[in-house]
Scaffold this active site. Structure first.
Site, PDB file in Angstrom:
ATOM      1  N   HIS A   1       0.827  -1.198   0.000  1.00 17.65           N
ATOM      2  CA  HIS A   1       0.000   0.000   0.000  1.00 17.65           C
ATOM      3  C   HIS A   1       0.870   1.260   0.000  1.00 17.65           C
ATOM      4  O   HIS A   1       1.913   1.314   0.650  1.00 17.65           O
ATOM      5  CB  HIS A   1      -0.905   0.014   1.239  1.00 17.65           C
ATOM      6  CG  HIS A   1      -2.333  -0.290   0.931  1.00 17.65           C
ATOM      7  ND1 HIS A   1      -2.812  -1.580   0.796  1.00 17.65           N
ATOM      8  CD2 HIS A   1      -3.396   0.521   0.709  1.00 17.65           C
ATOM      9  CE1 HIS A   1      -4.100  -1.545   0.527  1.00 17.65           C
ATOM     10  NE2 HIS A   1      -4.474  -0.281   0.460  1.00 17.65           N
TER      11      HIS A   1
ATOM     12  N   SER B   1       0.567  -3.656   3.842  1.00 17.37           N
ATOM     13  CA  SER B   1       0.803  -2.366   4.499  1.00 17.37           C
ATOM     14  C   SER B   1       2.293  -2.077   4.516  1.00 17.37           C
ATOM     15  O   SER B   1       3.102  -2.979   4.722  1.00 17.37           O
ATOM     16  CB  SER B   1       0.272  -2.389   5.939  1.00 17.37           C
ATOM     17  OG  SER B   1       0.661  -1.209   6.637  1.00 17.37           O
TER      18      SER B   1
ATOM     19  N   TYR C   1     -12.344  -3.475  -3.303  1.00 16.19           N
ATOM     20  CA  TYR C   1     -11.497  -4.620  -2.958  1.00 16.19           C
ATOM     21  C   TYR C   1     -11.979  -5.930  -3.578  1.00 16.19           C
ATOM     22  O   TYR C   1     -13.140  -6.062  -4.005  1.00 16.19           O
ATOM     23  CB  TYR C   1     -11.406  -4.761  -1.434  1.00 16.19           C
ATOM     24  CG  TYR C   1     -10.465  -3.758  -0.817  1.00 16.19           C
ATOM     25  CD1 TYR C   1      -9.204  -4.127  -0.372  1.00 16.19           C
ATOM     26  CD2 TYR C   1     -10.831  -2.417  -0.696  1.00 16.19           C
ATOM     27  CE1 TYR C   1      -8.333  -3.210   0.193  1.00 16.19           C
ATOM     28  CE2 TYR C   1      -9.967  -1.484  -0.138  1.00 16.19           C
ATOM     29  CZ  TYR C   1      -8.720  -1.889   0.301  1.00 16.19           C
ATOM     30  OH  TYR C   1      -7.859  -0.962   0.837  1.00 16.19           O
TER      31      TYR C   1
END
Length: 1108
Positions: free
Chosen positions: A264, A485, A719
């Site tokens: 991300h 992440s 998503y």
């Protein structure tokens, strides 16, 4: 017998020539045409909401890095009209409306047969710091107050510029593939959802996050087959020169590097107010800087080789100087004198080196290669304000985590030794050939270790000079990003410092205080640089490793489909590579956990992740707003529906029903393009399904398929989770719009495209009767108010400095600030220009005379190249070629390297005739007056572009509508226009013009000027201010804000974080702005700070101690 011997002797050169030509053809033939391009898509950097976190108060207040679209085009050399282009854009996601407009514009320009929806793939990097308002569905534009035309048009035009540039640069070339695994660049932010996947499936992998990184190396513009043959013929004839050998000894010019890695772009959190490309932009900037640094060193090596060819001892000097370039997996730079001591140029480096038998020469060459490779890599990392060891060492992360978190994951890179291994699912995240050392500094050490012996032919092949085009383009595109992440230290509670509760990511039952921590927490920009730098370093190693692989060959194909995801039937499947439950997709809807946000950006109120019921109050609110039908509730189960967006069409649809999937093929590489964010396991299922389908159809001996998942491509529909992850209903599952069968529907369509591709049957996504997306631009609401007026206080002028740099001297690692009276940046986006530049004073005539007495060796400070003046004449006589090479390197470094990095982006956007003017202007700044050149470019490109293109233009005297009352707001002459001389009293003059600098700062700046150019012995020193950084760079920041929310008064603060290895000298900051008058006219202006010095760290420390 003698005749036979003579015939045999004559035949040997002929055989050698034929062999060299054959090997050159094998090396240099082109199965594909390749092209690259870039375009500025930055958009408005003020007032507009930043896309990604959906925080209404997170509006732009300036610029960290400009945003770019990077285009990579591939065409079949035998049939060039068969082509596709892949675009990686520094945007939060792709936009269906942007894709529509881009394709329509390309078809209007080039015809419908050349470009269409099936061969134009536009992907977003997913930065959460790009201007919002460019999507056509209302839910994604609510926080931006609707559609923002400036954001949309900047993105469309910038992408078109990139594609046109790639189209125009299309040329025969080679594409090489390398794959590896990068750990330490990401973690899984929803591990409990990932754990819901079947155990036997999870056992196939070593990690819960996708560590795959795959890279394409694009080469073109290198020597043709004829050139290599000519070099071989010259060698056979005994006329081989070092230049011919150097030209024939490398495969091609590096055009670009396209890679994919899943993480991300949320290193910058939801308190950031600056437009930025986040960690993906950092990766691209570092790779492009590395290419420019490496090319500068290769040019120096080439100059040295030419010089050595003119001397009888050229070969020995070449070995000593290290004039070649090493392309081993260990590094790149001035290599082992290959060009200076090659005995023959044919065969791409196959000929033995005469000097390789000399241990001393080999040792010197290995040392030179290691030194130059280290310098290029260090300079590239310095572009992010880092040192190379910061990227590959866990120490900075451990130190940051010591503040209360656990140690973040260290950098760990593994190179997959063969392309076939990349397709094996078992052990995907582990194994492989570990090259953590060999691909970085270890390769250089290995060269030095074997320097005492004779090099092998394979080693000589690895020593070919590595060259790059001036317009080298690098992208680390997005992959299966859904649950990844960059906050690798984990998620912690802001109040207690303890880890968040894992199942729901809460602190004391609430989500607002649970935040992820990056590797340099609490410094988000440093974390973004580290995560981006790690991606760049892995990609750099892959680029080098790709040079040892065979070029890609095989079919070039593309297929695409538009799907009605609100009503798609999914057939049950049960195979070893993919199993799907039968079912049907649903109209779009968002679940309760969507409002909870993620650990990268928490939500609000009392929502939590992993909630399959939802808070009672919000269940009531949902029923009152848009009560879903019983069929919708059953279809979306177990998702508790918060917003039933599929049935909301007022004022226009809130989320898409029609999405797009595409499949691109280049040899054995497959790129699956999806319109959302697939999670790690969702991406792995897509890879397995496509790899199995193509492997089953492959002929014996064909390479195993390598599958890449490209998320956020074509359009955006939130998503894509697996069926099992959907049941958990964390943020990703709650944001999977079309129900639990979403992933299976996409895999089903991708396999249908694969079957069409393998069978060779045509597939037109826009054929009659097919589903087509809507065009909703005419229905968009735009509520963002326009700029009405800019103003300054009485007696002040635009561009006036209100706060000068606080010191007279800075060292690398310190931060320079200056504040100016400003105007709203929305008045002029400065596309392909800059709001700020960092400028360095460069002497002209006196500097040239100085160089005649003292070669450039003395001026390359901080790199261990300085020599005593008494030794230079003797050294210059002994190693004239080496000195000349370093002179070329110096000319390409500093300010000139900055120009090399700029890649003439103006040329890519302007028509050809205007581009020539821009090129002439840039050339003028190199050899003469920057102000004159900039003014000429500004005049040719129009008043609106003068502030962005004419770096030395006097913007305050540019043409514009003037009114008597507003004329006093502008300086009569630009405060930055000082001609070609730098007076010693520059700082004092700036203070006299009304700056509000403190006396000590002004005096210090004046001293800095006196100690700099003026110290050469003249009251005025001839030269010019040369831009060395602008707002494309990671180390600069442009902050803009108002004195009050509705005030027409505003200010801009320019920030420069002085990076490592910055050359000592005199610098200043320049601000360019554009003010809107009551008449509606927009007038450019500029301002410059007082000059200041940048010293070496030791000197700056001494000055600081004396000041204390």
């Amino acid at each position: 017998m003698a005749r036979s011997t003579q015939r045999s002797t004559l035949a040997c050169p002929v055989k050698a020539l034929l062999l060299a030509v054959a090997m050159s053809y094998s090396c240099c033939r082109a199965d594909y045409l390749v092209g690259v391009g870039m375009g500025d898509i930055t958009g408005p950097v003020a007032d507009v909401n930043l896309m990604g976190y959906a925080q209404p108060l997170q509006t732009a207040r300036g610029l960290h890095t400009r945003l770019f679209a990077r285009a990579f085009m591939f065409a079949d050399a035998a049939y060039p009209r068969r082509r596709f282009v892949y675009v990686s854009a520094d945007a939060c996601m792709a936009s269906q409306l942007v894709s529509l407009r881009v394709v329509q514009a390309l078809q209007a320009e080039y015809g419908k047969e050349l470009y269409g929806f099936d061969n134009v793939a536009i992907s977003g990097t997913h930065t959460h710091a790009s201007p919002a308002g460019f999507l056509q569905y209302l839910l994604y534009d609510i926080t931006s107050l609707g559609f923002v035309t400036q954001s949309f048009e900047a993105m469309v035009e910038g992408i078109l510029v990139a594609i046109r540039s790639a189209h125009g640069s299309l040329q025969p070339g080679r594409v090489l593939l390398a794959a590896g695994r990068l750990a330490g660049g990401s973690i899984n932010r929803s591990p409990t959802a990932y754990a819901a996947n079947p155990q036997e499936e999870r056992d196939m992998y070593d990690s819960d996050v996708d560590t795959d990184i795959t890279l394409l190396r694009l080469e073109g513009g290198g020597p043709a087959v004829a050139g290599a043959a000519a070099g071989a013929a010259a060698a056979v004839a005994g006329r081989g020169s070092s230049r011919a050998a150097a030209v024939a000894n490398y495969a091609g010019l590096g055009l670009g590097a396209l890679s994919w890695f899943a993480v991300h772009c949320t290193s910058l959190n939801n308190t950031n107010r600056l437009v930025s490309g986040d960690n993906k932009a950092a990766a691209s900037l570092m790779l492009e800087r590395w290419a420019a640094e490496a090319e500068a060193r290769a040019q120096a090596a080439e100059a040295e080789a030419e010089a050595q060819a003119e001397t009888p001892t050229g070969g020995a000097l070449g070995a000593t100087a290290g004039g070649g370039s090493s392309t081993s997996a260990g590094g790149q730079g001035l290599g082992q004198g290959q060009a200076g001591r090659q005995s023959g140029g044919g065969g791409g480096g196959q000929a033995e080196s005469a000097a390789s038998s000399s241990p001393a020469a080999a040792a010197a060459a290995a040392w030179a290669a290691a030194q130059s490779a280290a310098a290029a890599a260090a300079a590239a990392s310095a572009a992010l304000g880092l040192r190379l060891e910061d990227l590959t060492s866990p120490d900075p992360e451990q130190a940051a985590a010591a503040a209360g978190g656990r140690a973040a994951r260290p950098f760990n890179f593994h190179l997959l030794t063969s392309s076939s291994k990349a397709a094996e699912p078992a052990g995907e995240e582990g194994g492989g050939a570990g090259v953590g050392g060999a691909a970085g500094g270890g390769g250089e050490r290995a060269q030095a270790a074997r320097a005492g012996g004779r090099t092998t032919r394979q080693e000589q092949q690895q020593q070919r000079p590595l060259r790059f085009s001036r317009g080298f383009v690098a992208a680390v595109a997005q992959a299966a990003v859904g649950d990844t992440s960059p906050n690798t230290a984990g998620a912690y509670c802001l109040d207690t410092g303890l880890p968040c509760e894992p199942a729901h990511s809460t602190c004391n039952g609430r989500n607002e205080l649970c935040h992820g921590r990056g590797p340099a927490w609490p410094h988000d920009r440093a974390s973004a640089a580290l995560i981006g730098g790690r991606q760049a370093e892995a990609a750099r190693r892959l680029y080098l490793a790709a040079g040892e692989q065979a070029p890609l060959t095989g079919p070039l194909a593309y297929r695409s489909s538009f799907i009605d995801m609100a009503n798609t039937s999914v057939a049950p499947v049960n195979t070893s590579s993919w199993a799907a439950r039968g079912g049907r997709t649903c109209p779009p809807a968002m679940g309760m956990s969507f409002a909870a946000g993620t650990t990268d950006g928490p939500g609000a109120f009392d929502f939590t992740q992993g909630d399959t019921r939802g808070p009672p109050l919000w269940r009531l609110v949902a029923r009152l707003l848009t009560p879903p039908s019983p069929q919708q509730v059953a279809c979306q189960a177990p998702k508790p529906i918060l917003l039933d967006t599929g049935q909301i069409t007022v004022p226009y649809p809130w989320q898409p029903r029609i999405t797009q999937v595409s499949l691109l093929r280049l040899g054995h590489l497959l790129v699956a393009c999806l319109p959302g964010e697939p999670t790690t396991m969702a991406g792995r299922r897509i890879k397995r399904a496509l790899a199995a389908r193509f492997a089953a159809a492959a002929s014996p001996g064909e390479p195993a398929p390598v599958v890449v998942v490209s998320g956020l491509t074509g359009t955006y529909s939130s998503y894509i989770t697996t069926w099992e992850e959907y049941q958990v209903q964390r943020y990703e599952g709650a944001s999977t719009l079309y129900g639990p069968h979403t992933l299976d529907a996409y895999i089903q369509e991708l396999l249908a495209l694969a079957d069409s591709m393998l069978a060779g049957t045509p597939h037109d996504p826009t054929a009659a009767g097919s589903t087509a997306p809507p065009d909703l631009q005419s229905r968009q609401w735009a509520l963002l108010p326009p700029v009405v007026l800019d103003a300054v206080p009485p007696g002040a002028v635009f561009g006036q400095v209100t706060q000068q740099p606080g010191r007279d001297s800075y060292a690398p690692g310190q931060v320079v600030n200056a504040t100016f009276r400003a105007a709203n940046p929305r008045n002029n986006l400065h596309a392909n220009g800059s709001f700020l530049t960092v400028e360095r004073w460069q002497q002209s005539k006196s500097r040239a005379r100085h160089h005649q007495q003292q070669p450039p060796l003395q001026e390359v400070k901080g790199q261990g190249i300085r020599q005593p003046a008494g030794e230079q004449q003797q050294q210059q006589q002994q190693q004239g070629g080496f000195a000349k090479a370093l002179g070329v390197l110096w000319q390409a470094s500093g300010a000139r390297l900055w120009r090399l990095l700029s890649r003439s982006t103006v040329q890519q956007q302007q028509p050809a005739a205007v581009a020539e003017v821009a090129v002439a202007a840039v050339a003028g700044t190199r050899g003469g007056d920057a102000a004159t050149a900039g003014a000429a470019a500004g005049a040719s490109l129009g008043g609106a572009q003068a502030g962005g293109v004419g770096a030395g233009a006097t913007a305050a005297t540019a043409a514009g509508v003037q009114q008597d009352g507003e004329e006093v707001w502008f300086a009569a002459q630009s405060p930055c226009s000082s001609g070609r001389s730098l007076p010693a009293a520059t700082a004092g003059a700036a203070a006299a013009e009304g700056t509000a600098a403190e006396g000590t700062a002004a005096e210090g700046a004046a001293e800095g000027v006196a100690d700099g150019p003026a110290a050469e012995g003249a009251a005025e020193e001839e030269g010019e201010w040369v831009a060395v950084h602008d707002d494309r760079d990671w180390v600069t920041r442009f902050h803009w804000d108002r004195h009050a929310e509705l005030s027409p008064l505003s200010y801009a603060t320019l920030v420069w974080e002085v990076p490592p290895e910055t050359p000592p000298g005199t610098y200043r900051l320049r601000y360019r702005g554009d003010a809107k008058l009551l008449s509606g006219a927009v007038r450019p202006f500029e301002g410059c700070s007082a000059a200041f010095r940048v010293e070496e760290e030791a000197a700056a420390a001494a000055v600081e101690e004396n000041d204390g």
